[in-house]
Design a protein around this motif. Sequence first.
Motif, PDB file in Angstrom:
ATOM      1  N   THR A   1       2.381   1.835  -3.335  1.00  0.00           N
ATOM      2  CA  THR A   1       1.371   2.288  -4.292  1.00  0.00           C
ATOM      3  C   THR A   1       1.074   3.769  -4.115  1.00  0.00           C
ATOM      4  O   THR A   1       0.978   4.520  -5.097  1.00  0.00           O
TER       5      THR A   1
ATOM      6  N   LEU B   1      -7.483  -8.242  -2.631  1.00  0.00           N
ATOM      7  CA  LEU B   1      -7.857  -6.874  -3.012  1.00  0.00           C
ATOM      8  C   LEU B   1      -6.641  -5.957  -3.019  1.00  0.00           C
ATOM      9  O   LEU B   1      -6.394  -5.236  -4.000  1.00  0.00           O
TER      10      LEU B   1
ATOM     11  N   HIS C   1     -10.131   6.625  -4.356  1.00  0.00           N
ATOM     12  CA  HIS C   1     -11.097   5.700  -3.771  1.00  0.00           C
ATOM     13  C   HIS C   1     -10.510   4.289  -3.671  1.00  0.00           C
ATOM     14  O   HIS C   1     -10.712   3.581  -2.681  1.00  0.00           O
ATOM     15  N   ARG C   2      -9.785   3.884  -4.708  1.00  0.00           N
ATOM     16  CA  ARG C   2      -9.163   2.553  -4.680  1.00  0.00           C
ATOM     17  C   ARG C   2      -8.135   2.464  -3.551  1.00  0.00           C
ATOM     18  O   ARG C   2      -8.075   1.462  -2.830  1.00  0.00           O
TER      19      ARG C   2
ATOM     20  N   HIS D   1       0.832  -1.209   0.000  1.00  0.00           N
ATOM     21  CA  HIS D   1       0.000   0.000   0.000  1.00  0.00           C
ATOM     22  C   HIS D   1       0.866   1.259   0.000  1.00  0.00           C
ATOM     23  O   HIS D   1       0.606   2.208  -0.757  1.00  0.00           O
TER      24      HIS D   1
ATOM     25  N   GLN E   1      -5.040  -4.432  -6.442  1.00  0.00           N
ATOM     26  CA  GLN E   1      -5.093  -2.987  -6.631  1.00  0.00           C
ATOM     27  C   GLN E   1      -3.695  -2.372  -6.716  1.00  0.00           C
ATOM     28  O   GLN E   1      -3.467  -1.424  -7.468  1.00  0.00           O
TER      29      GLN E   1
ATOM     30  N   GLN F   1      -2.655  -2.993 -10.271  1.00  0.00           N
ATOM     31  CA  GLN F   1      -3.419  -2.158 -11.207  1.00  0.00           C
ATOM     32  C   GLN F   1      -2.994  -0.694 -11.150  1.00  0.00           C
ATOM     33  O   GLN F   1      -2.853  -0.030 -12.181  1.00  0.00           O
ATOM     34  N   LEU F   2      -2.796  -0.167  -9.950  1.00  0.00           N
ATOM     35  CA  LEU F   2      -2.468   1.249  -9.811  1.00  0.00           C
ATOM     36  C   LEU F   2      -1.028   1.557 -10.215  1.00  0.00           C
ATOM     37  O   LEU F   2      -0.716   2.693 -10.564  1.00  0.00           O
TER      38      LEU F   2
ATOM     39  N   LEU G   1      -9.004   6.911  -8.405  1.00  0.00           N
ATOM     40  CA  LEU G   1      -7.852   6.171  -7.906  1.00  0.00           C
ATOM     41  C   LEU G   1      -7.669   6.390  -6.401  1.00  0.00           C
ATOM     42  O   LEU G   1      -7.214   5.492  -5.685  1.00  0.00           O
TER      43      LEU G   1
ATOM     44  N   ASP H   1      -9.904   2.115  -0.308  1.00  0.00           N
ATOM     45  CA  ASP H   1     -10.408   0.750  -0.115  1.00  0.00           C
ATOM     46  C   ASP H   1      -9.297  -0.182   0.353  1.00  0.00           C
ATOM     47  O   ASP H   1      -9.521  -1.067   1.192  1.00  0.00           O
ATOM     48  N   MET H   2      -8.103   0.017  -0.190  1.00  0.00           N
ATOM     49  CA  MET H   2      -6.957  -0.792   0.244  1.00  0.00           C
ATOM     50  C   MET H   2      -6.667  -0.570   1.727  1.00  0.00           C
ATOM     51  O   MET H   2      -6.449  -1.520   2.482  1.00  0.00           O
TER      52      MET H   2
END
Length: 381
Positions: free
Chosen positions: A257, A327, A279-280, A254, A331, A334-335, A277, A283-284
Motif C-alpha cells: 500500500t 482494519l 493518517h490511514r 501495508h 484500508q 481502499q487506498l 491518506l 493507523d495501519m
Amino acid sequence: MDFDLTEEQSLLVDSVRKLLSDKYGFEQRKAYIASERGWSQEMWSSFAELGLLGLPFAEEDGGFGAGLTDTCLIAEQFGRSLVVEPWFSTAVIGGSALRHGGSAALRQELVPQVAAGEARLALAQQERQSRYDLFDVATTAKKSGSGWVLNGNKGMVIHGDSATHLIVSARVAGGQRDKAGIGLFVVEAGAPGVTVRGFRTVDGQRAAEVILENAPAQHALGEAENGLPLLEKVVAESIAALSFEAVGCMDVAHAMTLDYMKTREQFGRPIGSFQALQHRAADMLVAIEQSRSMSYYAVQAAEESDADERRRGIAAVKVQIGRASRLVGQQSIQLHGGIAMTMEYACGHYFKRLTVNDGLFGNADFHLRALADEGGLVKAA
C-alpha cells in the motif's frame, strides 16, 4: 524480556525466506493453486528437506525438537507468501495434537512419516450446528473391540482432502453440548466409512467436508472421555501460529500500500502526499505493531499451564489480531482502489487470507464475548 532471535532461529527464518523468495512468487503461487492438488508437491518436499514438517516434534520421536516460538516464526514467513500447502494443518494443528495427546507408540509411528512429508494431518472438529464452540459435538464414538467406531459429519476441515490422517472430535458420552465426554480420535482418511468432499476456500487454500459412517479409529489422543482440554490446548497453539501468520500478511499488505501511494498520482501528485491518506497508513502501522506485540504474547498464553488463564489470553489475542486484520485489510483495499479487487493483483489475496484466518477457531466478536464472560483479560480481585 529479550525478543531478539537466537542464531539458530535467524538461520531458520533466513532459509525459509530464501526458499519462498525463489520459488513462491505470486505467479508461481497461482500455478500451485490451479494444479490438481491445489498446492505444490515440490514445495512440500522442500519443506520436508528443510525440516519444517518435523520442526515441533521431539527428537526421540523423529522430529527436530523446536518450540512453539520457532514454529510461529515459520508461520509468519508463510503468511508473507500466502503459502497454500497443508503445513499449518499438519505441523501446527496436527503436530500439537500428537505431541500433547499421542501415545509414545503412535508418535513413533506417525512423526517420522510427517517429518518426511509422507503423512499429512487435518483436524476435523467443526460441525454445522457448533459455530465456534469446541464442545458442541454431535459426532459419536462407540467402543468396538480394541478401537472405536465413529459416526457424524464434519465441515470446514482445513486441508481435509489432502490429509492421510484425520484427527476427529467425537462424543463418547453425554449430551451434544456437554463439555465432558468428548474424545479426539485418529482416523485414516482412506478407511472404509470415510467420505471426504474437498473444495477450495476463498483464500486459495483447500478444505473439505468429512462424512463418517461407522468409520474405524484405532487410536484415541489423551483421555477418550476427557479430550476437550487437549483440544483447547491444540487450538490455543494453533491460534498463536495464526497470529504470526496474520502479522506476516499485514506487513506485506501495508508495504504494498505504501509503495502504491508513492507511485499513484492524482491531481498531479502522488496520493501519498495527501495528509488524510498518510493518517490511514499510520493507523495501519499502529495496528500491525500492536498485533506483533500480541503475537508474542500469544506464545506465552498458549504455553500457560492454567487453562483459564490460557483461555483468556488467547481470546484477547484473537480479538486484537482479528480487528487489526480487518482494519489493515480494508484500508489496503481502499487506498489501492479498484486494482486491489482484481485477481491479478496480490493485495486482495492478502485481505482474503486475513479474513479466513479471523474466522478460524472463532472470530474477534466471538472471542470478545468470551473474554467478557470470563471477566476480562485480568480478573478483578
